[in-house]
Design an enzyme around this catalytic site. Structure first.
Site, PDB file in Angstrom:
ATOM      1  N   CYS A   7       0.859  -0.595  -0.045  1.00 17.00           N
ATOM      2  CA  CYS A   7       0.085   0.173  -0.153  1.00 17.00           C
ATOM      3  C   CYS A   7       1.055   1.411   0.169  1.00 17.00           C
ATOM      4  O   CYS A   7       1.811   1.118  -0.121  1.00 17.00           O
ATOM      5  CB  CYS A   7      -0.728  -0.272   0.603  1.00 17.00           C
ATOM      6  SG  CYS A   7      -0.564  -0.194   3.265  1.00 17.00           S
ATOM      7  N   ARG A  13      -3.259  -0.551   5.489  1.00 16.64           N
ATOM      8  CA  ARG A  13      -3.649  -1.631   5.126  1.00 16.64           C
ATOM      9  C   ARG A  13      -2.740  -2.891   4.359  1.00 16.64           C
ATOM     10  O   ARG A  13      -3.508  -4.187   4.855  1.00 16.64           O
ATOM     11  CB  ARG A  13      -4.352  -1.295   3.257  1.00 16.64           C
ATOM     12  CG  ARG A  13      -5.555  -0.107   3.415  1.00 16.64           C
ATOM     13  CD  ARG A  13      -5.508   0.544   1.877  1.00 16.64           C
ATOM     14  NE  ARG A  13      -4.525   1.603   1.833  1.00 16.64           N
ATOM     15  CZ  ARG A  13      -3.841   2.679   0.807  1.00 16.64           C
ATOM     16  NH1 ARG A  13      -5.173   1.439   0.059  1.00 16.64           N
ATOM     17  NH2 ARG A  13      -3.130   3.120   0.556  1.00 16.64           N
ATOM     18  N   ASP A 117      -8.495   3.867   1.920  1.00 15.67           N
ATOM     19  CA  ASP A 117      -7.548   4.204   2.702  1.00 15.67           C
ATOM     20  C   ASP A 117      -8.449   4.716   4.016  1.00 15.67           C
ATOM     21  O   ASP A 117      -8.208   6.131   3.812  1.00 15.67           O
ATOM     22  CB  ASP A 117      -6.352   5.353   2.242  1.00 15.67           C
ATOM     23  CG  ASP A 117      -5.232   5.784   2.967  1.00 15.67           C
ATOM     24  OD1 ASP A 117      -5.066   4.961   3.972  1.00 15.67           O
ATOM     25  OD2 ASP A 117      -4.108   5.714   2.264  1.00 15.67           O
TER      26      ASP A 117
HETATM   27  P1  4NP Z   1      -1.576   2.862   4.468  1.00 14.43           P
HETATM   28  O1  4NP Z   1      -2.717   4.491   4.749  1.00 14.43           O
HETATM   29  O2  4NP Z   1      -1.036   3.277   2.485  1.00 14.43           O
HETATM   30  O3  4NP Z   1      -2.350   1.791   4.245  1.00 14.43           O
HETATM   31  O4  4NP Z   1      -0.417   2.614   5.233  1.00 14.43           O
HETATM   32  C1  4NP Z   1      -1.276   5.703   4.807  1.00 14.43           C
HETATM   33  C2  4NP Z   1      -0.836   5.268   5.512  1.00 14.43           C
HETATM   34  C3  4NP Z   1      -0.089   6.700   6.073  1.00 14.43           C
HETATM   35  C4  4NP Z   1       0.029   7.842   5.210  1.00 14.43           C
HETATM   36  C5  4NP Z   1      -0.793   7.742   4.220  1.00 14.43           C
HETATM   37  C6  4NP Z   1      -2.036   6.511   4.382  1.00 14.43           C
HETATM   38  N1  4NP Z   1       0.620   8.974   5.004  1.00 14.43           N
HETATM   39  O5  4NP Z   1       0.318   9.962   4.446  1.00 14.43           O
HETATM   40  O6  4NP Z   1       1.480   9.328   6.198  1.00 14.43           O
END
Ligand code: 4NP
Length: 144
Positions: A7, A13, A117
């Site tokens: 991800c 995720r 997300d």
């Molecule tokens: P992930 O969610 O891609 O599902 O781990 C996110 C976690 C952190 C960030 C964006 C999406 N961020 O911008 O730090």
């Protein structure tokens, strides 16, 4: 079978997909190696988001020992399958592939769809868990 879940941050995720599939693979005595990574580098070395740890623990899956890592092109050779959570992840990973064999390893985790997300929308953690679990159960049947 070696499987990588990808991800953006590798804290919400893909740690769920990693932990749930690992849990199910163990339950089915499947000798699978499962890991996860992020296309972004902000959270390298961090534990999963506490909200992912909490929802996983609620359903009996411990993801607290995972640590985020950045997607690396070496992973194209090492893993048999690379599952990405959304279209942007797909674009970011495919852009780093150099051969058709590498490109063919990369697919959306949910065919024709995406895992939303939950990072900026806390109420999504539970539905995301359920969505990921459902797909992991299918993957056990598809890939075993
Ligand atoms: P992930 O969610 O891609 O599902 O781990 C996110 C976690 C952190 C960030 C964006 C999406 N961020 O911008 O730090």
């Amino acid at each position: 079978m070696k499987i990588l879940m990808v991800c953006l941050g590798n804290i919400c995720r893909s740690p769920l997909a990693h932990g749930i599939l690992q849990h199910l693979a163990q339950k089915h005595s499947l000798d699978w190696e499962i890991d996860s990574a992020g296309t972004g580098d902000w959270h390298i070395g961090h534990a999963p988001d506490h909200r992912s740890i909490t929802v996983a623990s609620k359903y009996g899956v411990d993801i607290s020992q995972q640590r985020a890592q950045h997607f690396h092109t070496d992973f194209f050779e090492y893993y048999d399958r690379i599952f990405v959570m959304d279209e942007q992840n797909y674009k970011d990973v495919i852009a780093q592939a150099t051969t058709d064999v590498q490109r063919e390893k990369v697919t959306l985790f949910i065919p024709g769809s995406f895992v939303p997300d939950p990072y900026f929308d806390a109420k999504l953690f539970d539905p995301v868990y359920k969505m990921v679990e459902k797909r992991c159960l299918e993957l056990i049947e598809e890939l075993r």
